[in-house]
Design a protein around this motif. Structure first.
Motif, PDB file in Angstrom:
ATOM      1  N   ILE A  43       0.832  -1.202   0.000  1.00  0.00           N
ATOM      2  CA  ILE A  43       0.000   0.000   0.000  1.00  0.00           C
ATOM      3  C   ILE A  43       0.872   1.259   0.000  1.00  0.00           C
ATOM      4  O   ILE A  43       1.928   1.297   0.623  1.00  0.00           O
ATOM      5  CB  ILE A  43      -0.983   0.007   1.201  1.00  0.00           C
ATOM      6  CG1 ILE A  43      -2.067   1.051   0.992  1.00  0.00           C
ATOM      7  CG2 ILE A  43      -0.243   0.215   2.514  1.00  0.00           C
ATOM      8  CD1 ILE A  43      -3.269   0.880   1.898  1.00  0.00           C
ATOM      9  N   GLU A  44       0.443   2.229  -0.764  1.00  0.00           N
ATOM     10  CA  GLU A  44       1.089   3.538  -0.809  1.00  0.00           C
ATOM     11  C   GLU A  44      -0.011   4.578  -0.654  1.00  0.00           C
ATOM     12  O   GLU A  44      -1.122   4.391  -1.136  1.00  0.00           O
ATOM     13  CB  GLU A  44       1.804   3.758  -2.145  1.00  0.00           C
ATOM     14  CG  GLU A  44       2.969   2.837  -2.385  1.00  0.00           C
ATOM     15  CD  GLU A  44       3.609   3.090  -3.740  1.00  0.00           C
ATOM     16  OE1 GLU A  44       3.788   4.274  -4.102  1.00  0.00           O
ATOM     17  OE2 GLU A  44       3.888   2.109  -4.432  1.00  0.00           O
ATOM     18  N   PHE A  45       0.330   5.672   0.014  1.00  0.00           N
ATOM     19  CA  PHE A  45      -0.657   6.709   0.265  1.00  0.00           C
ATOM     20  C   PHE A  45      -0.320   7.978  -0.501  1.00  0.00           C
ATOM     21  O   PHE A  45       0.829   8.389  -0.566  1.00  0.00           O
ATOM     22  CB  PHE A  45      -0.731   7.029   1.761  1.00  0.00           C
ATOM     23  CG  PHE A  45      -1.120   5.845   2.590  1.00  0.00           C
ATOM     24  CD1 PHE A  45      -2.447   5.454   2.672  1.00  0.00           C
ATOM     25  CD2 PHE A  45      -0.164   5.107   3.266  1.00  0.00           C
ATOM     26  CE1 PHE A  45      -2.815   4.344   3.423  1.00  0.00           C
ATOM     27  CE2 PHE A  45      -0.518   4.006   4.024  1.00  0.00           C
ATOM     28  CZ  PHE A  45      -1.850   3.625   4.100  1.00  0.00           C
ATOM     29  N   VAL A  46      -1.364   8.567  -1.074  1.00  0.00           N
ATOM     30  CA  VAL A  46      -1.271   9.881  -1.696  1.00  0.00           C
ATOM     31  C   VAL A  46      -2.117  10.797  -0.828  1.00  0.00           C
ATOM     32  O   VAL A  46      -3.311  10.528  -0.620  1.00  0.00           O
ATOM     33  CB  VAL A  46      -1.814   9.869  -3.145  1.00  0.00           C
ATOM     34  CG1 VAL A  46      -1.855  11.265  -3.724  1.00  0.00           C
ATOM     35  CG2 VAL A  46      -0.991   8.935  -4.013  1.00  0.00           C
ATOM     36  N   TYR A  47      -1.497  11.839  -0.293  1.00  0.00           N
ATOM     37  CA  TYR A  47      -2.225  12.750   0.581  1.00  0.00           C
ATOM     38  C   TYR A  47      -3.074  13.716  -0.227  1.00  0.00           C
ATOM     39  O   TYR A  47      -2.623  14.280  -1.219  1.00  0.00           O
ATOM     40  CB  TYR A  47      -1.258  13.533   1.468  1.00  0.00           C
ATOM     41  CG  TYR A  47      -0.566  12.660   2.498  1.00  0.00           C
ATOM     42  CD1 TYR A  47      -1.257  12.178   3.601  1.00  0.00           C
ATOM     43  CD2 TYR A  47       0.771  12.317   2.355  1.00  0.00           C
ATOM     44  CE1 TYR A  47      -0.629  11.370   4.545  1.00  0.00           C
ATOM     45  CE2 TYR A  47       1.404  11.521   3.299  1.00  0.00           C
ATOM     46  CZ  TYR A  47       0.694  11.055   4.380  1.00  0.00           C
ATOM     47  OH  TYR A  47       1.309  10.262   5.313  1.00  0.00           O
TER      48      TYR A  47
END
Length: 133
Positions: free
Chosen positions: A65-69
């Protein structure tokens, strides 16, 4: 998987981060966006550690999982506090007083105004990226 981590200013003035597209509850809170991000990242580490320590397989939604704010206006101006709100408003074609109200997070922002703000941010980013020293 890339997913959005929404950052919003609450009515009490603190900032919260949550992931609406993930079933696992991941949150972060703080008096500033920076504190909320640190708390959010700590929550992610704790969740991963929990699964590892208990020998439970990580849910598919958390694998890689990777997060984009994604910011609301108040959180964006908090995190990028070096941006002069009044000057930015003029560049965006928005009344500076209204932009300061947006920054406080207690005024409705129309889709049209959000579009102006996003376009100005992208334009500013392109201008900064083109600078040669």
């Amino acid at each position: 998987m890339v997913t959005i981590a929404l950052i919003e200013r609450g009515k009490d003035g603190t900032f919260g981060i949550f992931t609406p597209d993930v079933n696992t509850t991941i949150i972060g809170v703080g008096d500033t966006v920076e504190e909320a991000k640190a708390d959010f990242e700590n929550s992610v580490k704790e969740i991963f550690q929990f699964y590892k320590e208990d020998g439970i397989e990580l849910p598919d939604e958390l694998k890689d999982i990777e997060f984009v704010y994604k910011y609301d206006i108040a959180s964006m101006f908090d995190y990028y506090s070096w941006i002069n709100v009044s000057q930015f408003a003029r560049k965006a074609g928005i009344n500076p007083s209204l932009m300061r109200q947006y920054r406080m997070g207690n005024t409705y922002i129309s889709d049209n105004q959000i579009g102006k703000i996003e376009n100005t941010l992208h334009s500013l980013g392109n201008e900064l990226a083109a600078i040669k020293l």
